[in-house]
Design a protein around this motif. Sequence first.
Motif, PDB file in Angstrom:
ATOM      1  N   GLU A   1      20.800  54.632  16.414  1.00  0.00           N
ATOM      2  CA  GLU A   1      20.900  53.291  16.992  1.00  0.00           C
ATOM      3  C   GLU A   1      19.963  52.278  16.332  1.00  0.00           C
ATOM      4  O   GLU A   1      20.136  51.067  16.506  1.00  0.00           O
ATOM      5  CB  GLU A   1      20.671  53.315  18.508  1.00  0.00           C
ATOM      6  CG  GLU A   1      19.314  53.809  18.937  1.00  0.00           C
ATOM      7  CD  GLU A   1      19.286  55.298  19.238  1.00  0.00           C
ATOM      8  OE1 GLU A   1      18.355  55.723  19.926  1.00  0.00           O
ATOM      9  OE2 GLU A   1      20.200  56.028  18.789  1.00  0.00           O
ATOM     10  N   VAL A   2      18.958  52.732  15.570  1.00  0.00           N
ATOM     11  CA  VAL A   2      18.066  51.773  14.907  1.00  0.00           C
ATOM     12  C   VAL A   2      18.464  51.511  13.457  1.00  0.00           C
ATOM     13  O   VAL A   2      17.911  50.607  12.822  1.00  0.00           O
ATOM     14  CB  VAL A   2      16.583  52.200  14.983  1.00  0.00           C
ATOM     15  CG1 VAL A   2      16.164  52.430  16.409  1.00  0.00           C
ATOM     16  CG2 VAL A   2      16.293  53.388  14.109  1.00  0.00           C
TER      17      VAL A   2
ATOM     18  N   ALA B   1      13.473  46.714  12.187  1.00  0.00           N
ATOM     19  CA  ALA B   1      12.931  45.577  12.927  1.00  0.00           C
ATOM     20  C   ALA B   1      14.080  44.723  13.427  1.00  0.00           C
ATOM     21  O   ALA B   1      15.126  44.642  12.782  1.00  0.00           O
ATOM     22  CB  ALA B   1      12.004  44.760  12.028  1.00  0.00           C
ATOM     23  N   ARG B   2      13.883  44.095  14.585  1.00  0.00           N
ATOM     24  CA  ARG B   2      14.913  43.207  15.131  1.00  0.00           C
ATOM     25  C   ARG B   2      14.261  42.074  15.888  1.00  0.00           C
ATOM     26  O   ARG B   2      13.079  42.119  16.221  1.00  0.00           O
ATOM     27  CB  ARG B   2      15.878  43.971  16.034  1.00  0.00           C
ATOM     28  CG  ARG B   2      15.278  44.468  17.329  1.00  0.00           C
ATOM     29  CD  ARG B   2      16.301  45.290  18.096  1.00  0.00           C
ATOM     30  NE  ARG B   2      15.764  45.766  19.347  1.00  0.00           N
ATOM     31  CZ  ARG B   2      16.077  45.255  20.531  1.00  0.00           C
ATOM     32  NH1 ARG B   2      16.917  44.253  20.631  1.00  0.00           N
ATOM     33  NH2 ARG B   2      15.553  45.743  21.639  1.00  0.00           N
TER      34      ARG B   2
ATOM     35  N   SER C   1      17.602  37.151   7.870  1.00  0.00           N
ATOM     36  CA  SER C   1      16.588  38.048   7.310  1.00  0.00           C
ATOM     37  C   SER C   1      17.168  38.824   6.132  1.00  0.00           C
ATOM     38  O   SER C   1      17.434  40.016   6.228  1.00  0.00           O
ATOM     39  CB  SER C   1      16.081  38.998   8.395  1.00  0.00           C
ATOM     40  OG  SER C   1      15.438  38.284   9.427  1.00  0.00           O
ATOM     41  N   PRO C   2      17.362  38.136   4.987  1.00  0.00           N
ATOM     42  CA  PRO C   2      17.947  38.801   3.819  1.00  0.00           C
ATOM     43  C   PRO C   2      16.927  39.706   3.129  1.00  0.00           C
ATOM     44  O   PRO C   2      16.399  39.397   2.062  1.00  0.00           O
ATOM     45  CB  PRO C   2      18.387  37.627   2.935  1.00  0.00           C
ATOM     46  CG  PRO C   2      17.449  36.516   3.301  1.00  0.00           C
ATOM     47  CD  PRO C   2      17.118  36.712   4.750  1.00  0.00           C
ATOM     48  N   SER C   3      16.670  40.830   3.746  1.00  0.00           N
ATOM     49  CA  SER C   3      15.623  41.753   3.284  1.00  0.00           C
ATOM     50  C   SER C   3      15.891  42.290   1.885  1.00  0.00           C
ATOM     51  O   SER C   3      14.952  42.627   1.158  1.00  0.00           O
ATOM     52  CB  SER C   3      15.477  42.906   4.272  1.00  0.00           C
ATOM     53  OG  SER C   3      16.728  43.513   4.523  1.00  0.00           O
ATOM     54  N   ASP C   4      17.156  42.359   1.489  1.00  0.00           N
ATOM     55  CA  ASP C   4      17.475  42.868   0.155  1.00  0.00           C
ATOM     56  C   ASP C   4      16.902  41.986  -0.952  1.00  0.00           C
ATOM     57  O   ASP C   4      16.704  42.442  -2.075  1.00  0.00           O
ATOM     58  CB  ASP C   4      18.992  43.021  -0.003  1.00  0.00           C
ATOM     59  CG  ASP C   4      19.754  41.750   0.336  1.00  0.00           C
ATOM     60  OD1 ASP C   4      19.266  40.937   1.156  1.00  0.00           O
ATOM     61  OD2 ASP C   4      20.860  41.567  -0.207  1.00  0.00           O
TER      62      ASP C   4
ATOM     63  N   ALA D   1       9.054  38.247   9.382  1.00  0.00           N
ATOM     64  CA  ALA D   1       8.495  39.575   9.690  1.00  0.00           C
ATOM     65  C   ALA D   1       9.586  40.641   9.658  1.00  0.00           C
ATOM     66  O   ALA D   1       9.391  41.736   9.119  1.00  0.00           O
ATOM     67  CB  ALA D   1       7.800  39.555  11.045  1.00  0.00           C
ATOM     68  N   ILE D   2      10.743  40.328  10.211  1.00  0.00           N
ATOM     69  CA  ILE D   2      11.860  41.276  10.227  1.00  0.00           C
ATOM     70  C   ILE D   2      12.311  41.580   8.801  1.00  0.00           C
ATOM     71  O   ILE D   2      12.494  42.739   8.420  1.00  0.00           O
ATOM     72  CB  ILE D   2      13.025  40.717  11.067  1.00  0.00           C
ATOM     73  CG1 ILE D   2      12.646  40.718  12.549  1.00  0.00           C
ATOM     74  CG2 ILE D   2      14.318  41.507  10.828  1.00  0.00           C
ATOM     75  CD1 ILE D   2      13.528  39.830  13.392  1.00  0.00           C
TER      76      ILE D   2
END
Length: 203
Positions: free
Chosen positions: A98-99, A184-185, A109-112, A173-174
Motif C-alpha cells: 500500500e505504500v 512519502a505523501r 512532486s516529480p521525484s524522477d 519534501a515528498i
Amino acid sequence: MRFQVEASLTYDFAAPCEVLLLVEAAHGRDQQVTSDALTFWPPAPARRIDDPSTGERRTVFAASGRINALYRATVETAASDHGLAGAEETAIADLPSEVLPYLRASRYSPSDRLMRFVEREVGGLRGGEKVAAILAWIAEHVDYRAGVSHAATTAVDTLVDRAGVCRDFSHLAIALCRAGNIPARAVSGYAWRLEPPDLHAVA
C-alpha cells in the motif's frame, strides 16, 4: 489530546455540477473522530463515498449557485514519536504494497527529476538520518514566502525559486524523499497553534 475542529467553505458555481469534497477529519491509528457533521445550506443532496484502502472520507453532492458547507468534528489524537534518529531503512522489496504508490513521481512532486540532486546532497545517509537531512536542507535553503507560487507550482519550481508556502515545502519534501527511495505523501493537517487555526500541508 482532544480537538474541536471546524471548516467553513463557500462556493459559487456558474452551472449545475457534481462536487467531490474531501474536508473531513481522517480516522487512523493515532486519530479517532468521536463525532462529526457536515451540513450544507441551502440543503444539497449529498452522499458519502469513503475509500476503504486510503481511509479518505469523501462527500459527493450536486451543486448550483452559491453553496455553503460547514464541517465540525471532535477528534482524539494519541501522542506519537516523530523522531527520525535511528529510524531504519526498509528495502523496497520489503515495503507493504500500500505504500509503493508513494515512491512514484507525481504531478507536483516529480521525484524522477531530482534523483541526482538527492544522491549528491544526502546519498551517503540512510533511514531516518536521510529524511532528517532532507528536511534540514529545505529549512536552510527555502524561504517561507507567500505569493511566489501558484496552483501549477511543482517541487522543481520550489527548488529553483527557493521560496514557497506550506504546500510547496511539503511537495519538495515528498519529491526529495521519493527520489531517495523513501515513501512519502501529502496530507492536510489542522495547525492548531496558528492564530487563527488553519489547515496546513504536511508531508
